[in-house]
Design a protein around this motif. Structure first.
Motif, mmCIF file in Angstrom:
data_model
loop_
_atom_site.group_PDB
_atom_site.id
_atom_site.type_symbol
_atom_site.label_atom_id
_atom_site.label_comp_id
_atom_site.label_asym_id
_atom_site.label_seq_id
_atom_site.Cartn_x
_atom_site.Cartn_y
_atom_site.Cartn_z
ATOM 1 N N ASP A 1 -10.059 3.154 -0.273
ATOM 2 C CA ASP A 1 -8.877 3.830 0.255
ATOM 3 C C ASP A 1 -9.132 4.306 1.683
ATOM 4 O OD1 ASP A 1 -7.694 3.406 -2.151
ATOM 5 O OD2 ASP A 1 -7.688 5.493 -2.807
ATOM 6 N N ASP B 1 0.843 -1.200 0.000
ATOM 7 C CA ASP B 1 0.000 0.000 0.000
ATOM 8 C C ASP B 1 0.882 1.256 0.000
ATOM 9 O OD1 ASP B 1 -2.147 -1.619 -0.002
ATOM 10 O OD2 ASP B 1 -2.859 -1.132 2.007
ATOM 11 N N SER C 1 -3.496 4.223 -0.421
ATOM 12 C CA SER C 1 -4.061 3.651 -1.640
ATOM 13 C C SER C 1 -3.459 2.276 -1.890
ATOM 14 C CB SER C 1 -3.776 4.564 -2.838
ATOM 15 O OG SER C 1 -4.077 3.915 -4.057
#
Length: 421
Positions: free
Chosen positions: A397, A329, A386
């Protein structure tokens, strides 16, 4: 196109093979095994044994007659021709129907839902680089345009098909038609930074190599989605160079060089552009000293003396959302103006972690010279995690925001505590 068809046929054969083998076994295997010579030989041996037992008095005449009748019945059963059962034919017919229906449905669904022309167009465009005449190429482009524009409203058309058509028009120097095709592609994928940068490049060409107006707006949109997009950064650098802001041009081109493949023509072009930017800086008052300062090694980055310090602080992830964090991420930290365009004034991109992450946003991370933190008294700082690595918010998100704060705030705390719906 030939390779695509061959691969498609091979995959279809592999998919149908289990059904074909089942039908073959069903047709070749009899429903009932026929009588064999072994079975009849055993019956003859039993008859000879009965005759011997009758001769030695072990069997009475009535018992012998009854046993003979039973043997005769069994011989008739073993020797009778085998008749096929009724359900076999319907099963065979159903299998044959499936063999025909599966490929027909597969081809039909692909023709309706897919984009079969795109493969042919791509192959023809590749061949057009060879000995194809201009007339043939123009005819192919016209046919491709008619195919795409005649699609029924409910039938899907892929954005890559329109992008391919735009490139074909541009190669024929039909820039107005190319722009229309780019617009159609952007209607399907409005947040595609590649399309935004390509259309900006085309429009700047139509405006005599000027990025003023719509081209720069498209470049800013592309950079808002992907702050490190190489072509958008290159176009932003060219725009800055055109207005003789050589420092900004150098900054944009240096950022683009970080994403350029070493040794590629694009990287070589950036090196030439950076040389031009450095020459422009040297021609300005104090430019030589600036270049010398850039060349001298720096021990450690620190806030600019007498300049704007920017906003600094720490991002934390709410304990209730830590389970949603996945490896790979990306954490984006933005500073935006309280009012006006939502284009970030500064962007920081780092790997997302469960623990606190320190951040510093200042003018060195500005996307354009016209949008800097130092030009605003208040900003809003947002943090977003994200999974797709995209700066634009997407469903799922994780995000948090500071609300309006002073643009020189220090020790700001941003808590990521919500999920984008």
């Amino acid at each position: 196109m030939t390779l695509f068809i061959a691969l498609a046929l091979a995959l279809m054969v592999l998919a149908l093979w289990p059904l074909v083998s089942t039908v073959w076994r069903a047709r070749s295997k009899p429903d009932q095994p026929p009588a064999t010579q072994v079975n009849l030989a055993l019956l003859r041996e039993q008859r000879a044994r009965l005759e011997a037992e009758l001769a030695d008095g072990s069997l009475s005449h009535d018992e012998y007659t009854q046993a003979q009748n039973e043997l005769a019945r069994r011989v008739l059963l073993e020797s009778a021709p085998v008749e096929r059962n009724g359900p076999a034919a319907p099963r065979s017919v159903s299998a044959v129907v499936l063999l025909l229906a599966v490929p027909v449905l597969a081809v039909g669904l692909y023709a309706y839902l897919g984009e079969p022309d795109a493969v042919r167009y791509e192959a023809e465009l590749a061949r057009s680089q060879g000995d194809v005449s201009n007339e043939d190429l123009d005819a192919m482009v016209r046919q491709m345009t008619q195919q795409l524009e005649s699609k029924p409203p409910g039938q899907a058309v892929d954005a890559p098909a329109w992008e391919m058509l735009a490139r074909a028009h541009a190669s024929r120097q039909r820039y107005a038609d190319a722009d229309k095709a780019y617009q159609r592609a952007l209607e399907l994928t409005p947040d595609n930074p590649n399309l935004l940068a390509d259309r900006a490049d085309l429009l700047s060409l139509l405006q005599g190599q000027s990025a003023d107006g719509e081209p720069m707006r498209l470049v800013n949109r592309a950079l808002a989605i992907d702050p490190g997009h190489p072509k958008a950064l290159a176009l932003a650098g060219s725009a800055a160079y055109g207005r003789q802001d050589f420092v900004a041009a150098q900054t944009f081109w240096q950022r683009a060089r970080l994403r350029a493949e070493p040794g590629s023509p694009f990287a070589q072009g950036l090196e030439s552009s950076l040389e031009a930017a450095r020459a422009g800086i040297a021609s300005q008052p104090g430019g030589a000293a600036r270049l010398a300062a850039q060349a001298s090694p720096k021990a450690e980055p620190s806030p600019v003396a007498g300049g704007h310090p920017g906003v600094r602080g720490q991002v934390t992830l709410s304990p209730g959302l830590q389970a949603k964090l996945a490896p790979g991420d990306t954490l984006f930290v933005f500073a935006r103006a309280v009012q006006g365009p939502r284009m970030p004034l500064a962007v920081l991109r780092v790997p997302a972690t469960v623990g606190p992450v320190a951040f510093a946003l200042d003018d060195s991370q500005a996307m354009t010279p016209e949008h800097r933190i130092s030009l605003h008294e208040q900003v809003v700082v947002e943090a977003r995690i994200s999974r797709a690595g995209q700066a634009m918010a997407q469903s799922g998100d994780l995000q948090g925001s500071s609300g309006p704060v002073a643009s020189n705030s220090a020790q700001l705390q941003i808590n990521i505590d919500s999920v984008v719906p």
